[in-house]
Design a protein around this motif. Sequence first.
Motif, PDB file in Angstrom:
ATOM      1  N   THR B 288      48.147  51.921  34.879  1.00  0.00           N
ATOM      2  CA  THR B 288      49.697  52.764  34.940  1.00  0.00           C
ATOM      3  C   THR B 288      50.230  52.671  33.734  1.00  0.00           C
ATOM      4  OG1 THR B 288      51.432  52.870  36.254  1.00  0.00           O
ATOM      5  CG2 THR B 288      50.518  50.877  36.290  1.00  0.00           C
ATOM      6  N   ARG B 289      51.142  53.456  33.434  1.00  0.00           N
ATOM      7  CA  ARG B 289      51.975  53.587  32.406  1.00  0.00           C
ATOM      8  C   ARG B 289      53.528  53.865  32.463  1.00  0.00           C
ATOM      9  NH1 ARG B 289      50.051  58.326  28.171  1.00  0.00           N
ATOM     10  NH2 ARG B 289      51.113  60.080  29.190  1.00  0.00           N
ATOM     11  N   MET B 290      54.288  53.683  31.563  1.00  0.00           N
ATOM     12  CA  MET B 290      55.744  53.758  31.782  1.00  0.00           C
ATOM     13  C   MET B 290      55.764  55.002  30.440  1.00  0.00           C
ATOM     14  SD  MET B 290      59.150  52.027  31.161  1.00  0.00           S
ATOM     15  CE  MET B 290      59.363  51.161  32.649  1.00  0.00           C
ATOM     16  N   LEU B 291      55.905  56.209  30.491  1.00  0.00           N
ATOM     17  CA  LEU B 291      55.962  57.267  29.719  1.00  0.00           C
ATOM     18  C   LEU B 291      57.446  57.078  29.188  1.00  0.00           C
ATOM     19  CD1 LEU B 291      54.692  59.046  27.584  1.00  0.00           C
ATOM     20  CD2 LEU B 291      55.261  61.045  29.156  1.00  0.00           C
ATOM     21  N   ILE B 292      57.748  57.100  27.992  1.00  0.00           N
ATOM     22  CA  ILE B 292      59.060  57.106  27.377  1.00  0.00           C
ATOM     23  C   ILE B 292      59.199  58.469  26.362  1.00  0.00           C
ATOM     24  CG2 ILE B 292      60.953  55.980  25.800  1.00  0.00           C
ATOM     25  CD1 ILE B 292      59.888  53.358  27.084  1.00  0.00           C
ATOM     26  N   LYS B 293      59.879  59.238  26.605  1.00  0.00           N
ATOM     27  CA  LYS B 293      60.197  60.355  25.625  1.00  0.00           C
ATOM     28  C   LYS B 293      61.417  59.847  25.084  1.00  0.00           C
ATOM     29  CE  LYS B 293      60.512  65.331  25.056  1.00  0.00           C
ATOM     30  NZ  LYS B 293      60.519  66.730  25.707  1.00  0.00           N
ATOM     31  N   ALA B 294      61.245  59.323  23.740  1.00  0.00           N
ATOM     32  CA  ALA B 294      62.398  58.638  23.099  1.00  0.00           C
ATOM     33  C   ALA B 294      63.114  59.608  22.143  1.00  0.00           C
ATOM     34  CB  ALA B 294      62.051  57.581  22.491  1.00  0.00           C
ATOM     35  N   PHE B 295      64.435  59.883  22.350  1.00  0.00           N
ATOM     36  CA  PHE B 295      65.096  60.448  21.625  1.00  0.00           C
ATOM     37  C   PHE B 295      65.845  59.678  20.460  1.00  0.00           C
ATOM     38  CE2 PHE B 295      64.418  63.419  24.835  1.00  0.00           C
ATOM     39  CZ  PHE B 295      64.615  64.632  24.284  1.00  0.00           C
ATOM     40  N   GLY B 296      65.969  59.767  19.504  1.00  0.00           N
ATOM     41  CA  GLY B 296      66.775  58.742  18.382  1.00  0.00           C
ATOM     42  C   GLY B 296      66.659  59.174  17.023  1.00  0.00           C
ATOM     43  N   ILE B 297      67.165  58.371  16.268  1.00  0.00           N
ATOM     44  CA  ILE B 297      67.489  58.508  14.691  1.00  0.00           C
ATOM     45  C   ILE B 297      66.474  57.707  14.034  1.00  0.00           C
ATOM     46  CG2 ILE B 297      69.091  58.649  12.860  1.00  0.00           C
ATOM     47  CD1 ILE B 297      71.283  58.717  15.088  1.00  0.00           C
ATOM     48  N   ARG B 298      65.628  58.690  13.457  1.00  0.00           N
ATOM     49  CA  ARG B 298      64.815  57.770  12.228  1.00  0.00           C
ATOM     50  C   ARG B 298      65.508  57.540  11.113  1.00  0.00           C
ATOM     51  NH1 ARG B 298      59.789  58.687   9.218  1.00  0.00           N
ATOM     52  NH2 ARG B 298      59.610  60.829   9.669  1.00  0.00           N
ATOM     53  N   PHE B 299      65.726  56.376  10.503  1.00  0.00           N
ATOM     54  CA  PHE B 299      66.298  56.252   9.462  1.00  0.00           C
ATOM     55  C   PHE B 299      65.333  55.850   8.381  1.00  0.00           C
ATOM     56  CE2 PHE B 299      69.347  54.970  12.551  1.00  0.00           C
ATOM     57  CZ  PHE B 299      70.802  55.312  11.885  1.00  0.00           C
ATOM     58  N   ASN B 300      65.408  56.471   7.164  1.00  0.00           N
ATOM     59  CA  ASN B 300      64.387  56.539   6.024  1.00  0.00           C
ATOM     60  C   ASN B 300      65.102  55.845   4.890  1.00  0.00           C
ATOM     61  OD1 ASN B 300      62.249  57.555   7.260  1.00  0.00           O
ATOM     62  ND2 ASN B 300      62.002  58.961   5.836  1.00  0.00           N
ATOM     63  N   VAL B 301      64.713  54.705   4.447  1.00  0.00           N
ATOM     64  CA  VAL B 301      65.342  54.062   3.329  1.00  0.00           C
ATOM     65  C   VAL B 301      64.493  54.658   1.991  1.00  0.00           C
ATOM     66  CG1 VAL B 301      65.824  51.940   2.168  1.00  0.00           C
ATOM     67  CG2 VAL B 301      65.889  52.194   4.356  1.00  0.00           C
ATOM     68  N   ILE B 302      65.181  55.520   1.051  1.00  0.00           N
ATOM     69  CA  ILE B 302      64.514  55.970   0.110  1.00  0.00           C
ATOM     70  C   ILE B 302      65.063  55.272  -1.077  1.00  0.00           C
ATOM     71  CG2 ILE B 302      64.343  58.333  -1.092  1.00  0.00           C
ATOM     72  CD1 ILE B 302      64.507  59.484   1.610  1.00  0.00           C
ATOM     73  N   VAL B 303      64.279  54.981  -2.076  1.00  0.00           N
ATOM     74  CA  VAL B 303      64.689  54.375  -3.250  1.00  0.00           C
ATOM     75  C   VAL B 303      64.304  55.035  -4.424  1.00  0.00           C
ATOM     76  CG1 VAL B 303      64.596  52.123  -4.542  1.00  0.00           C
ATOM     77  CG2 VAL B 303      64.461  52.063  -1.950  1.00  0.00           C
ATOM     78  N   PHE B 304      64.913  55.050  -5.352  1.00  0.00           N
ATOM     79  CA  PHE B 304      64.706  56.055  -6.678  1.00  0.00           C
ATOM     80  C   PHE B 304      65.507  55.434  -7.736  1.00  0.00           C
ATOM     81  CE2 PHE B 304      68.365  59.178  -6.615  1.00  0.00           C
ATOM     82  CZ  PHE B 304      68.614  58.745  -5.333  1.00  0.00           C
ATOM     83  N   GLY B 305      65.281  56.072  -8.807  1.00  0.00           N
ATOM     84  CA  GLY B 305      66.320  55.547  -9.919  1.00  0.00           C
ATOM     85  C   GLY B 305      65.038  55.437 -11.159  1.00  0.00           C
ATOM     86  N   THR B 306      65.830  55.168 -12.327  1.00  0.00           N
ATOM     87  CA  THR B 306      65.019  55.145 -13.586  1.00  0.00           C
ATOM     88  C   THR B 306      65.957  53.844 -14.128  1.00  0.00           C
ATOM     89  OG1 THR B 306      66.401  56.879 -14.316  1.00  0.00           O
ATOM     90  CG2 THR B 306      63.977  57.258 -13.920  1.00  0.00           C
ATOM     91  N   CYS B 307      65.064  53.145 -15.018  1.00  0.00           N
ATOM     92  CA  CYS B 307      65.416  51.918 -15.749  1.00  0.00           C
ATOM     93  C   CYS B 307      65.044  52.443 -17.291  1.00  0.00           C
ATOM     94  CB  CYS B 307      64.733  50.815 -15.328  1.00  0.00           C
ATOM     95  SG  CYS B 307      65.191  50.139 -13.580  1.00  0.00           S
ATOM     96  N   VAL B 308      66.119  52.370 -17.982  1.00  0.00           N
ATOM     97  CA  VAL B 308      66.166  52.553 -19.544  1.00  0.00           C
ATOM     98  C   VAL B 308      66.310  51.196 -20.122  1.00  0.00           C
ATOM     99  CG1 VAL B 308      67.028  55.014 -19.169  1.00  0.00           C
ATOM    100  CG2 VAL B 308      68.562  53.277 -19.390  1.00  0.00           C
ATOM    101  N   TRP B 309      65.687  51.369 -21.261  1.00  0.00           N
ATOM    102  CA  TRP B 309      65.988  50.115 -22.091  1.00  0.00           C
ATOM    103  C   TRP B 309      65.664  50.688 -23.598  1.00  0.00           C
ATOM    104  CZ3 TRP B 309      62.029  49.679 -18.495  1.00  0.00           C
ATOM    105  CH2 TRP B 309      60.791  49.914 -18.917  1.00  0.00           C
ATOM    106  N   TYR B 310      66.376  49.926 -24.453  1.00  0.00           N
ATOM    107  CA  TYR B 310      66.334  50.085 -25.896  1.00  0.00           C
ATOM    108  C   TYR B 310      65.401  49.151 -26.392  1.00  0.00           C
ATOM    109  CZ  TYR B 310      68.383  50.136 -30.526  1.00  0.00           C
ATOM    110  OH  TYR B 310      68.588  50.194 -32.058  1.00  0.00           O
ATOM    111  N   LEU B 311      65.601  47.781 -26.184  1.00  0.00           N
ATOM    112  CA  LEU B 311      64.758  46.721 -26.538  1.00  0.00           C
ATOM    113  C   LEU B 311      64.324  45.615 -25.181  1.00  0.00           C
ATOM    114  CD1 LEU B 311      63.652  45.737 -29.572  1.00  0.00           C
ATOM    115  CD2 LEU B 311      65.684  44.016 -29.493  1.00  0.00           C
TER     116      LEU B 311
END
Lengths: 357, 357, 357
Positions: B288-311
């Motif tokens: 037997t199972r308990m079915l859960i139709k789950a409403f909710g908020i999906r959080f996505n951590v998105i990392v981006f960016g550039t690193c610049v350097w001279y030396l």
Amino acid sequence: YVFDYETPKTLVIPNIRVGCVFRFTQLLVVLYVVYVCVVQKAYQDTDSVISTVTTKVKGFAFTNTSDIGPHLWDVAEYVIPPQGDHSFFVLTNMVVTPEQTQSRCPELPNPSTTCVDDCDCIEGHSDPRGNIQTGLCENYSTTVKTCEVLSWCPHEVDTKLPRALMSAAENFTVLIKNSITYPKFRNILPHINSSYLKMCEFNRTSDPDCPIFRLKHIVAEAGEDFQDMAGGILGILIDWSCDLDWWAKKCFPKYSFRRLDNKHPVNNVAPGYNFFAKYYKKPDGEETRMLIKAFGIRFNVIVFGTCVWYLQGGKFAIVPTIVNLGAALSFLSLLPAVADWFMLTCMKKRDLYSKQK
Amino acid sequence: YVFDYETPKTLVIPNIRVGCVFRFTQLLVVLYVVYVCVVQKAYQDTDSVISTVTTKVKGFAFTNTSDIGPHLWDVAEYVIPPQGDHSFFVLTNMVVTPEQTQSRCPELPNPSTTCVDDCDCIEGHSDPRGNIQTGLCENYSTTVKTCEVLSWCPHEVDTKLPRALMSAAENFTVLIKNSITYPKFRNILPHINSSYLKMCEFNRTSDPDCPIFRLKHIVAEAGEDFQDMAGGILGILIDWSCDLDWWAKKCFPKYSFRRLDNKHPVNNVAPGYNFFAKYYKKPDGEETRMLIKAFGIRFNVIVFGTCVWYLQGGKFAIVPTIVNLGAALSFLSLLPAVADWFMLTCMKKRDLYSKQK
Amino acid sequence: YVFDYETPKTLVIPNIRVGCVFRFTQLLVVLYVVYVCVVQKAYQDTDSVISTVTTKVKGFAFTNTSDIGPHLWDVAEYVIPPQGDHSFFVLTNMVVTPEQTQSRCPELPNPSTTCVDDCDCIEGHSDPRGNIQTGLCENYSTTVKTCEVLSWCPHEVDTKLPRALMSAAENFTVLIKNSITYPKFRNILPHINSSYLKMCEFNRTSDPDCPIFRLKHIVAEAGEDFQDMAGGILGILIDWSCDLDWWAKKCFPKYSFRRLDNKHPVNNVAPGYNFFAKYYKKPDGEETRMLIKAFGIRFNVIVFGTCVWYLQGGKFAIVPTIVNLGAALSFLSLLPAVADWFMLTCMKKRDLYSKQK
């Protein structure tokens, strides 16, 4: 008239010092062009890799604890999630709270939960990180009374943490399959056959192409000790540096291993653990669960790299070539200015030259 | 003979208007070079960041519904998956169908499933999005008859959706640990210690470096209301803009929050929900199972960016410097052409100049 | 004095051959500039896309096997993990071992586990990929004796693998929602409304914008047959090639499908399967599980692409324009050298020219 060619009148100065300065600066530009072309491979176009990773862990661990008795752990239990994605978590230790139900029980004792009588506990009170109080003050132990709460009871007691329970986990192995697109390459190289794959194990000197890694080996190469590392994140970095020039045509993955989280306790919180639960129903229909506070190492397979080519599928990387060459050539146009300045300021016969010009 | 220096004979024109044009265009090129070097930092090499994210949600929510009675939700239940990856789903609402078994029951009534007698139902009939009919026509309610199907029964009835059941979820907090490689930096900055981490909460003005975020705060900064947002995807964007020039040496994460899905109902389907199930066995062995139709908020951590350097590590970013400077300098070689054209067309003494040349 | 303009004295050579060479090389540079600007769009700045993917699979499959009897599979069971992330696994086949408990049973027979009597089995012996022996030698079948081990018993027997058990899975559909940031676009284009989304299905010719894909169609476009492909990884590639010039302003996703793993058995190991388990408790409290060795297809949604613009939010992409133009222009400064060389070496009157210069 359109096809008339206009050329500047020039003056030939047979002076070896000016000539040397001129040729020397010219040589510098030529050397830079050679450097850009040969070392930096500026004639190539680059593209970053698009990658797919599949992982498959193998191994068994036997534990014998008072909580759950003798237990043999296999892949279906200790690898979370079971999907085989680029990120997987290997259990190495755990605090098991075997029979939790939604019920009432006294809180774990701490300054804000201890009480003397029911007046210290407010019915319905809860803080966002706490449980809901029922308003009663109950005996937590013979010496301490705490507020009763409605929660998954009994609470987890994580004070008696066994050190590296599943020490056998260090001998687990993981098979990593990684294929990249644009261009299409796999970390299982063409010369590797199935029978080799069934018995090999990655070793930087003897088996550098085998995609099966012993966890202990990964952790050791990252400079850590498996048994000491209760929890953490280990990166398995796959660096694809492909040179697809038709004369080079090499595209190999390079593996390296690195601890990604901060192991110093100074500014560390919540080191590598996660809560998991297995839900059951009792014969009377009541829901019960086994809560597992799982300590372990999360392995992250991180694929990166760039692919460069000169002539790939008929596409000649002309634009970067022109840009790099052109930028270098434009320095050539500065040369006469440099040489003139040298001639007109540093030479003895500067007045003569100046007049002639 | 190789070291003879050939220089063009030049004509000095002491005319202030031509001189101004010449110097002005020269100035433009110099200004551009300054702009490219100082503002665009064209002398720097760039690299995109490789990142690892760990998340850990904290908080409790108490609900009291007719389906499952009073229930306290903790992290092990409402965060899915429990692994703590860069993407996590926080339950805010649900439709629970507690006791489903593989059995036979009449379909939910809709135009294609209602029937009058068994002749309307075809045994074994199924469509790819439907269940398998048994060929019988059964009473769904006292007024409606529908075809009986073999399925997980009883069916989910999602008409009576309680609004934001777990409203306490807005006070949950999430700890986000993000470390980047090449170079190695963490969003938990060196000056932050463990005791601060245990009590702080991100606030753009007072605690901009605290990596613990209240969900309500995240949703509010994204311009949404937590209680209204039954389901959706929220992006937690971490922008690493590192300048690793030795005189700058700064590398800080900047947090921003943004709703990523489409909230307008016009071209929206299947807003943020997912099906989950907990499987049990009855004492007689039936699943037997308990079915859960789950409403909710999906959080996505998105990392981006550039690193610049001279030396960086002894590697001087010479190629981009040369390319940018060279490209600018090549415009200098156009200047005489411009000035000549101006001189020979716009000036009164143009014939004299023309002849002299 | 600063505003004196110095211009080289020039010599006009009315020779059509030299003029042609000069104009022709000039034309080459101009053509390259046009090519770089129009075809390569070098005046544009580029940025890679940051993307979020949500997937939702729909469909039912009915199976009738001896292991688990008639069973209807719905999304909550066959899609793993249930979260709807960019990577999902669709069960197509499985080996079910229904009632495993932590107990003792004889090993599966193979050369290293068969035994004659208890002396062949060592108590406590285990290898990292094996189970813990109890030291007894038991009858595995009437003909073979193997060492008894402590493990999840009975063991999985994967010899009788039914071919493509859930053949109905090919008619499942998946809705893919993909939104990109910088700039903000969605694969559900603005002109698509909800009612279309409820009934459409992706088809390269008739419905190229519908984000609902039939699994069979995906596999077929990747050049595979769904029923033959027991396990594997399929990539759903979404290529965003956005041109955000104000006159173009187009940003559409292009879908393509490709098998990502290696289907040739020569250097293939562990083809697409994973172990999953459902945990139960018997009425007497003993933990039991249903082990599922799940074969299936993992679908990976891979989003890539670059966005280019000329003038985006007031930011004129001046640097790449200058770099590309400048590099091309610097070749113009080479032209006189080329033409002079041609003039002084290939022409009859070369001595005259040489002297005049």
